[in-house]
Motif scaffolding. Structure first.
Motif, PDB file in Angstrom:
ATOM      1  N   ILE A   6      47.290  23.887   8.457  1.00 33.23           N
ATOM      2  CA  ILE A   6      46.344  22.772   8.577  1.00 33.23           C
ATOM      3  C   ILE A   6      45.309  23.072   9.657  1.00 33.23           C
ATOM      4  N   LEU A   7      45.757  23.626  10.772  1.00 34.19           N
ATOM      5  CA  LEU A   7      44.826  23.980  11.846  1.00 34.19           C
ATOM      6  C   LEU A   7      43.844  25.053  11.395  1.00 34.19           C
ATOM      7  N   LEU A   8      44.335  26.033  10.622  1.00 34.01           N
ATOM      8  CA  LEU A   8      43.434  27.063  10.099  1.00 34.01           C
ATOM      9  C   LEU A   8      42.407  26.457   9.152  1.00 34.01           C
ATOM     10  N   GLY A   9      42.855  25.537   8.315  1.00 28.93           N
ATOM     11  CA  GLY A   9      41.919  24.873   7.407  1.00 28.93           C
ATOM     12  C   GLY A   9      40.857  24.104   8.167  1.00 28.93           C
ATOM     13  N   ILE A  10      41.285  23.401   9.232  1.00 28.62           N
ATOM     14  CA  ILE A  10      40.314  22.668  10.060  1.00 28.62           C
ATOM     15  C   ILE A  10      39.325  23.630  10.710  1.00 28.62           C
ATOM     16  N   ALA A  11      39.836  24.792  11.165  1.00 24.73           N
ATOM     17  CA  ALA A  11      38.959  25.780  11.805  1.00 24.73           C
ATOM     18  C   ALA A  11      37.915  26.298  10.826  1.00 24.73           C
ATOM     19  N   PHE A  12      38.327  26.616   9.596  1.00 27.71           N
ATOM     20  CA  PHE A  12      37.386  27.131   8.599  1.00 27.71           C
ATOM     21  C   PHE A  12      36.336  26.076   8.243  1.00 27.71           C
ATOM     22  N   PHE A  13      36.767  24.849   7.990  1.00 28.64           N
ATOM     23  CA  PHE A  13      35.810  23.817   7.602  1.00 28.64           C
ATOM     24  C   PHE A  13      34.915  23.402   8.772  1.00 28.64           C
ATOM     25  N   SER A  14      35.424  23.518  10.006  1.00 32.95           N
ATOM     26  CA  SER A  14      34.573  23.256  11.170  1.00 32.95           C
ATOM     27  C   SER A  14      33.487  24.313  11.286  1.00 32.95           C
ATOM     28  N   GLN A  15      33.859  25.582  11.058  1.00 32.79           N
ATOM     29  CA  GLN A  15      32.859  26.645  11.060  1.00 32.79           C
ATOM     30  C   GLN A  15      31.777  26.380  10.031  1.00 32.79           C
ATOM     31  N   ILE A  16      32.184  25.982   8.837  1.00 33.43           N
ATOM     32  CA  ILE A  16      31.209  25.715   7.781  1.00 33.43           C
ATOM     33  C   ILE A  16      30.300  24.552   8.172  1.00 33.43           C
ATOM     34  N   GLY A  17      30.903  23.451   8.624  1.00 32.53           N
ATOM     35  CA  GLY A  17      30.108  22.270   8.952  1.00 32.53           C
ATOM     36  C   GLY A  17      29.105  22.523  10.063  1.00 32.53           C
ATOM     37  N   ILE A  18      29.557  23.168  11.134  1.00 32.13           N
ATOM     38  CA  ILE A  18      28.676  23.423  12.271  1.00 32.13           C
ATOM     39  C   ILE A  18      27.628  24.475  11.923  1.00 32.13           C
ATOM     40  N   GLY A  19      28.092  25.587  11.339  1.00 33.24           N
ATOM     41  CA  GLY A  19      27.180  26.695  11.064  1.00 33.24           C
ATOM     42  C   GLY A  19      26.142  26.378  10.006  1.00 33.24           C
ATOM     43  N   VAL A  20      26.563  25.746   8.918  1.00 31.63           N
ATOM     44  CA  VAL A  20      25.626  25.436   7.843  1.00 31.63           C
ATOM     45  C   VAL A  20      24.585  24.427   8.314  1.00 31.63           C
ATOM     46  N   GLN A  21      24.991  23.446   9.094  1.00 28.61           N
ATOM     47  CA  GLN A  21      24.014  22.483   9.619  1.00 28.61           C
ATOM     48  C   GLN A  21      22.970  23.165  10.497  1.00 28.61           C
ATOM     49  N   GLY A  22      23.422  24.060  11.373  1.00 27.92           N
ATOM     50  CA  GLY A  22      22.477  24.763  12.238  1.00 27.92           C
ATOM     51  C   GLY A  22      21.519  25.645  11.457  1.00 27.92           C
ATOM     52  N   ASN A  23      22.048  26.400  10.489  1.00 26.77           N
ATOM     53  CA  ASN A  23      21.194  27.288   9.702  1.00 26.77           C
ATOM     54  C   ASN A  23      20.268  26.510   8.779  1.00 26.77           C
ATOM     55  N   PHE A  24      20.768  25.451   8.159  1.00 23.38           N
ATOM     56  CA  PHE A  24      19.921  24.639   7.288  1.00 23.38           C
ATOM     57  C   PHE A  24      18.841  23.910   8.079  1.00 23.38           C
ATOM     58  N   PHE A  25      19.132  23.571   9.334  1.00 17.60           N
ATOM     59  CA  PHE A  25      18.110  22.945  10.176  1.00 17.60           C
ATOM     60  C   PHE A  25      16.922  23.892  10.353  1.00 17.60           C
ATOM     61  N   LEU A  26      17.213  25.173  10.605  1.00 19.30           N
ATOM     62  CA  LEU A  26      16.126  26.146  10.758  1.00 19.30           C
ATOM     63  C   LEU A  26      15.347  26.307   9.457  1.00 19.30           C
ATOM     64  N   ILE A  27      16.056  26.419   8.341  1.00 20.49           N
ATOM     65  CA  ILE A  27      15.387  26.585   7.046  1.00 20.49           C
ATOM     66  C   ILE A  27      14.535  25.360   6.723  1.00 20.49           C
ATOM     67  N   TYR A  28      15.098  24.179   6.918  1.00 20.72           N
ATOM     68  CA  TYR A  28      14.378  22.937   6.610  1.00 20.72           C
ATOM     69  C   TYR A  28      13.148  22.784   7.494  1.00 20.72           C
ATOM     70  N   LEU A  29      13.314  23.034   8.798  1.00 16.86           N
ATOM     71  CA  LEU A  29      12.220  22.812   9.736  1.00 16.86           C
ATOM     72  C   LEU A  29      11.049  23.747   9.450  1.00 16.86           C
TER      73      LEU A  29
END
Length: 305
Positions: A6-29
């Motif tokens: 469960i902790l590994l799953g949380i770690a993977f989905f946290s990486q996706i949520g944080i990283g994708v938001q940051g990268n999409f912010f740059l692309i969108y802006l």
């Protein structure tokens, strides 16, 4: 299901949520400013390319690996499995080559104002888009051989020479020779890493020289503050050291996985390391590049008016 999974799953989905938001912010802006008719820098195209590659790395690997840790395995058929893994490999290569391109472009931009450098500075913006296209073509052709190695993983498979990735397994016992694999993958990656380190060292050297020249001006100020040269050097070191550290750790772990029958822990650790730089890099770029914050203020100010 154990708590570690469960902790590994949380770690993977946290990486996706944080990283994708940051990268999409740059692309969108940057994309929004382009469609608004704003004049963008040539380097912004490289930033979009890097953000896109990082997003593909996170989505193609982290999502499936996170589902696998939660017990949701073998969700893909053979064709889908090959497509997702191929996208992941191409995105990894693009992340490396784009970081290499970004380092080279920055080194040219801050180079001395001498005739030979001025000519190169004037020509470089015209070569950015063709260079990005070449990177895409190269990595797409380079990783075609990976498609031939892939097969659907089995829950009870534990064979030496087969690396499990949650939804796919790569059979490395009946693939291309070691020498051909080194030519296709290891040598280009090593060349990119060497160039990144060299370009970063050159930029730090130029910034240090500039800092020495203007040090007398800075010392006349009575208010203590961080010199802009120091801040720029720190950001360069942070971005490069982050990339090199996670890339080398991921590469060493991947090579080790090819030599043994890996446990699920090794596969999960490799996936987490592979996704660390794509998650962190957009925030390093936002913090180090003051122009990105000006872009945000311009968009925010126009939307508010």
């Amino acid at each position: 299901m154990i708590a570690v999974d469960i902790l590994l799953g949380i770690a993977f989905f946290s990486q996706i949520g944080i990283g994708v938001q940051g990268n999409f912010f740059l692309i969108y802006l940057i994309s929004l400013l382009f469609f608004m008719g704003q004049n963008l820098r040539p380097i912004d195209l490289i930033i979009i390319q890097l953000a896109l590659a990082n997003s593909l790395v996170l989505l193609s690997k982290g999502l499936l690996q996170g589902l696998a840790t939660l017990g949701l395995k073998n969700l893909l058929d053979e064709i889908s499995c090959k497509i997702v893994f191929y996208i992941h490999r191409v995105a990894l290569g693009l992340s490396l080559s784009t970081t290499c391109l970004l380092s080279g472009f920055q080194a040219i931009i801050i180079s001395p104002h001498q005739p030979k450098w001025l000519k190169l500075k004037a020509r470089v913006p015209r070569y950015i888009f063709p260079s990005i296209l070449i990177c895409w073509v190269f990595h797409m052709l380079q990783n075609i051989v990976i498609i031939e190695k892939l097969k659907i993983s089995s829950n009870n498979r534990n064979i030496s020479g087969t690396i499990e990735y949650g939804h796919c397994s790569v059979n490395v016992t009946a693939t291309v020779s070691v020498s051909l694999n080194a030519i296709m993958f290891t040598i280009p990656d090593a060349m990119c890493m060497t160039f990144i380190c060299f370009a970063s060292g050159y930029k730090i050297y130029l910034l240090y020289k500039h800092h020495k020249r203007v040090q007398q001006v800075h010392t006349t100020s009575f208010t203590p503050r961080v010199f802009p040269e120091t801040r720029a050097t720190q950001m360069i070191l942070l971005l490069v050291s982050t990339f090199v550290t996670f890339y080398l750790l991921s590469s060493f772990l991947s090579a080790y996985m090819y030599s043994v029958t890996p446990s699920p822990w090794l596969a999960h650790s490799w996936a987490l390391l592979t996704s660390c730089f794509p998650m962190i890099s957009p925030f390093v770029l936002i913090h180090s590049d003051s122009q990105i914050l000006r872009y945000y203020n311009a968009v925010h100010g126009r939307n508010s008016s």
